[in-house]
Write a protein that holds these residues in place. Structure first.
Motif, mmCIF file in Angstrom:
data_model
loop_
_atom_site.group_PDB
_atom_site.id
_atom_site.type_symbol
_atom_site.label_atom_id
_atom_site.label_comp_id
_atom_site.label_asym_id
_atom_site.label_seq_id
_atom_site.Cartn_x
_atom_site.Cartn_y
_atom_site.Cartn_z
ATOM 1 N N ALA A 168 -3.732 6.278 -0.793
ATOM 2 C CA ALA A 168 -4.316 5.417 0.243
ATOM 3 C C ALA A 168 -5.652 5.960 0.748
ATOM 4 N N GLU A 179 -7.811 -2.546 -7.908
ATOM 5 C CA GLU A 179 -9.149 -2.652 -8.484
ATOM 6 C C GLU A 179 -9.572 -1.375 -9.198
ATOM 7 N N ARG A 232 -19.311 3.749 -2.963
ATOM 8 C CA ARG A 232 -18.348 2.844 -2.376
ATOM 9 C C ARG A 232 -18.461 1.461 -3.026
ATOM 10 N N LYS A 233 -17.474 0.641 -2.761
ATOM 11 C CA LYS A 233 -17.458 -0.712 -3.312
ATOM 12 C C LYS A 233 -18.671 -1.509 -2.834
ATOM 13 N N MET A 271 0.828 -1.201 0.000
ATOM 14 C CA MET A 271 0.000 0.000 0.000
ATOM 15 C C MET A 271 0.858 1.246 0.000
ATOM 16 N N PHE A 287 -12.153 0.286 -2.148
ATOM 17 C CA PHE A 287 -11.473 -0.513 -3.169
ATOM 18 C C PHE A 287 -9.987 -0.629 -2.835
ATOM 19 N N GLN A 288 -9.394 -1.737 -3.252
ATOM 20 C CA GLN A 288 -7.934 -1.797 -3.334
ATOM 21 C C GLN A 288 -7.515 -1.040 -4.579
ATOM 22 N N ARG A 289 -6.313 -0.426 -4.553
ATOM 23 C CA ARG A 289 -5.930 0.390 -5.714
ATOM 24 C C ARG A 289 -5.796 -0.438 -6.984
ATOM 25 N N THR A 295 -7.907 7.247 -0.997
ATOM 26 C CA THR A 295 -8.941 6.798 -1.938
ATOM 27 C C THR A 295 -9.390 5.392 -1.573
ATOM 28 N N GLU A 296 -8.438 4.537 -1.261
ATOM 29 C CA GLU A 296 -8.781 3.167 -0.854
ATOM 30 C C GLU A 296 -9.677 3.180 0.387
#
Length: 651
Positions: free
Chosen positions: A64, A76, A120-121, A1, A72-74, A66-67
């Motif tokens: 980070a 993704e 969000r995801k 990360m 989301f994972q970056r 944003t995650e």
């Protein structure tokens, strides 16, 4: 990360060189690597979520934040359309807006007035603010978007707007002011109440709303607010823009800044004029009904007559709760021959029902006492009256006593009533001896009486339980307190009226707060007759002239010759009746006061004589008619041995 691109080279997404080159100038690989590392650090240190997209809307870089914000994972996100982070209903519009921005290429600051949302995801939406910055690179346009979650702020704004709407739509007047008293806020209800518009009153001192004579109160209230004190439900007067006075209920509280410092004050003002008018009307109606009830009470109680020689002072205080009527009563009954009946009673309970029972019992007791019957006989008769009233669980305490000044005695019968106190004897205040009997209404009770010698001038103190029974107090202690008050007051020859006021003030200091009606009666025993004489005669005809001789001698000794003829005639008639119709021995008792001569003839027959009109041919039957015609007063009373016939003549 910690690494923005993980194992993927920055150049593989076609962005790093564009970000690190100015105006298309190429630099050495070492310089590029250093600047790339510095760029990574700045991107990761940004407090907002940073998303960098190219001119096709493809995500090229994220940090980070944003995650954390979108879930989301970056991996993704990189290489995916930025619309992935936008709610479905906005995606078509977003594509058009993005293409338009690519043509315009202007910096858009955070909070530019747009209502934006992120996705969000997990599918949840949240409000965001986004600032956009165009970045020209060798590979084309990149757009840097700083995304900030404003959920908390939006919720706070909604709450503030809700509260503002509540305040503005409140039916109560709400205003804010500085600690100096200058108005800073004024809602619609305040305008409706006071008549001022917000433009007219904001900036003016709050004292404009108070009557001239009450403006000093404003300063006092402001000082209390400066001290951080809340003032709740303060009822006062306020004035409108037309000068009309209003009854209002005011609640004030201090407002504080984030440090807790008092910086101002708010007020909620409610018009209570209608309530005050209703209270005034109810008070007037209550007073009217109470006046009617008290008038009824006094009518039922009656007004005892003034009895020559018997000094009295009486006080009656109705209960301050309820209708103000109750079951207390007292009465003074002249019985003739210098004797006086004193009656006090208390019907258990309060209200009109108790007062109605009291009225019936008082009338019955007065009529029974006038027959001359003894106290125990009167109580026995009243007990039957209470039973006949058919009022469930009705109990009555009552005390009846007969004062006989010529004998110096008080004969008493108490039906469960509080003890009578005797004051002014020179021997301290003490209870009058009386047998213990059950209250009226118990049934099956054989009432007992007793006689006590009491010297003339002593004062009898009669009272009901309202005087001494108070919540949380012991009745014996209260009687002791009453005894002490009387002991301290009756050191000489006090005025009975003053004594009555003193007792009430001492026992009931709060005249407006007692739950039961209160009756107090002080009666000072009359002076003894100036002279008395008595003799006993057999029931034979010769006793008539013997009795006349006894009376003649007494009248001569008393210098009462002016009444001798009438006195001798009436004694002859009463003695003759006793000799002819009764049993002996026959007692003759004479007593003289400064104004009256009383003659009593007692015999052993219980049959009471009745006046009748004799026919022309009858030689008897006119004796009581003569007594009735010549005497100032006369009567017959039953005794334990038989009866006593008496008459009184004025000297």
């Amino acid at each position: 990360m910690g690494d923005i691109l993980e194992t993927q080279p920055l150049s593989s997404v076609g962005a790093a060189e564009g970000l690190l080159c100015q105006c298309g100038t190429r630099r050495g690989s070492a310089t590029v690597a250093a600047e790339e590392e510095r760029f990574r650090g700045l991107l990761e240190a940004a407090p907002d979520a940073m998303v960098i997209v190219d001119d096709t809307g493809t995500i090229r870089l994220v940090n980070a934040q944003t995650e954390a914000l979108f879930g989301f994972q970056r991996e993704e996100l990189l290489g995916r359309p930025v619309e992935l982070l936008i709610p479905h209903r906005f995606r078509a519009h977003h594509t058009r807006h993005r293409n338009g921005y690519a043509s315009n290429r202007q910096v858009r600051p955070m909070g530019a007035g747009l209502d934006l949302h992120g996705l969000r995801k997990d599918g949840t939406e949240f409000p965001v603010e986004i600032s956009l910055s165009p970045l020209e690179t060798a590979d084309g346009l990149l757009v840097s978007a700083a995304v900030r979650d404003v959920s908390d702020r939006k919720a706070a704004e909604r709450r503030i707007n809700e509260l503002a709407a509540l305040v503005e739509s409140s039916q109560d007047a709400i205003l804010a002011k500085t600690l100096d008293g200058y108005i800073t806020y004024w809602n619609a209800a305040a305008q409706s109440l006071y008549g001022y518009t917000a433009e007219e009153v904001i900036g003016r001192h709050v004292s404009v709303l108070a009557p001239e004579e009450m403006r000093d109160d404003i300063s006092v209230l402001l000082e209390r607010l400066r001290q951080g004190e809340k003032v709740e439900h303060f009822e006062t007067l306020r004035v409108t823009n037309t000068g009309q006075l209003l009854d209002v209920d005011v609640t004030l509280w201090p407002t504080r800044d984030t440090d807790g410092t008092v910086v101002g004050a708010c007020a909620i003002v409610r018009d209570i004029s209608d309530r005050k008018r209703a209270e005034a009307e109810l008070t007037a109606l209550y007073e009217q009904q109470r006046h009617i009830a008290l008038t009824l009470q006094r009518s039922l109680m009656g007004t005892p007559p003034a009895i020559p020689g018997l000094a009295t002072a009486a006080r009656y205080r109705p209960a301050t709760q309820g209708a103000g009527v109750g079951g207390d009563w007292f009465d003074l009954i002249p019985l003739g021959a210098g004797r006086v009946g004193v009656l006090i009673g208390d019907v258990m309970g309060r209200g009109l029902e108790a007062a109605a029972v009291m009225g019936q019992l008082r009338s019955a007791a007065h009529a029974l006492a006038k027959t001359g019957m003894q106290p125990r006989q009167l109580m026995q008769a009243l007990d039957t009256c209470v039973a006949d009233l058919d009022v469930p669980d009705q109990l009555v305490t009552c005390c009846y006593l007969i004062i006989a000044p010529d004998a110096g005695t008080v004969t008493v019968c108490s039906a469960g009533h509080l003890p009578i106190l005797v004051a002014g004897t020179g021997e301290g205040v003490h209870c009058l001896s009386a047998p213990v009997n059950a209250p009226l209404g118990v049934g099956g009770v054989l009432y007992q009486q007793s006689s006590t010698e009491i010297r003339p001038g002593a004062t009898l103190v009669l009272y009901t339980d309202g005087l001494i029974e108070t919540p949380g107090s012991d009745i014996e202690n209260r009687i002791s307190e009453l005894t002490t008050v009387l002991d301290e007051f009756f050191t000489g020859n006090p005025c009975l009226e003053t004594a009555a006021e003193h007792v009430l003030a001492s026992l009931l200091p709060d005249a407006e707060s007692h739950n039961d009606d209160v009756t107090l009666l002080l009666a000072q025993l009359p002076a003894a007759p100036l002279a008395t004489l008595a003799t006993e005669l057999p029931a034979v005809p010769g006793s008539v002239p013997e009795g006349r001789a006894f009376l003649t001698k007494a009248l001569a000794a008393w210098s009462c010759a002016d009444t001798a003829d009438d006195a001798l005639l009436l004694l002859s008639e009463t003695l003759t009746n006793a000799v002819q119709h009764a049993e002996g021995p026959i007692a003759v008792h004479l007593s003289r006061t400064a104004t009256d001569l009383t003659v009593e003839v007692s015999d052993r027959s219980p049959h009471l004589p009745q006046p009748r009109i004799a026919t022309e041919v009858e030689e008897s039957g006119r004796g009581l008619i003569l007594v009735r015609a010549l005497a100032e007063s006369w009567g017959v009373r039953p005794t334990d041995e038989g009866k006593t016939t008496w008459f009184t003549l004025k000297l």
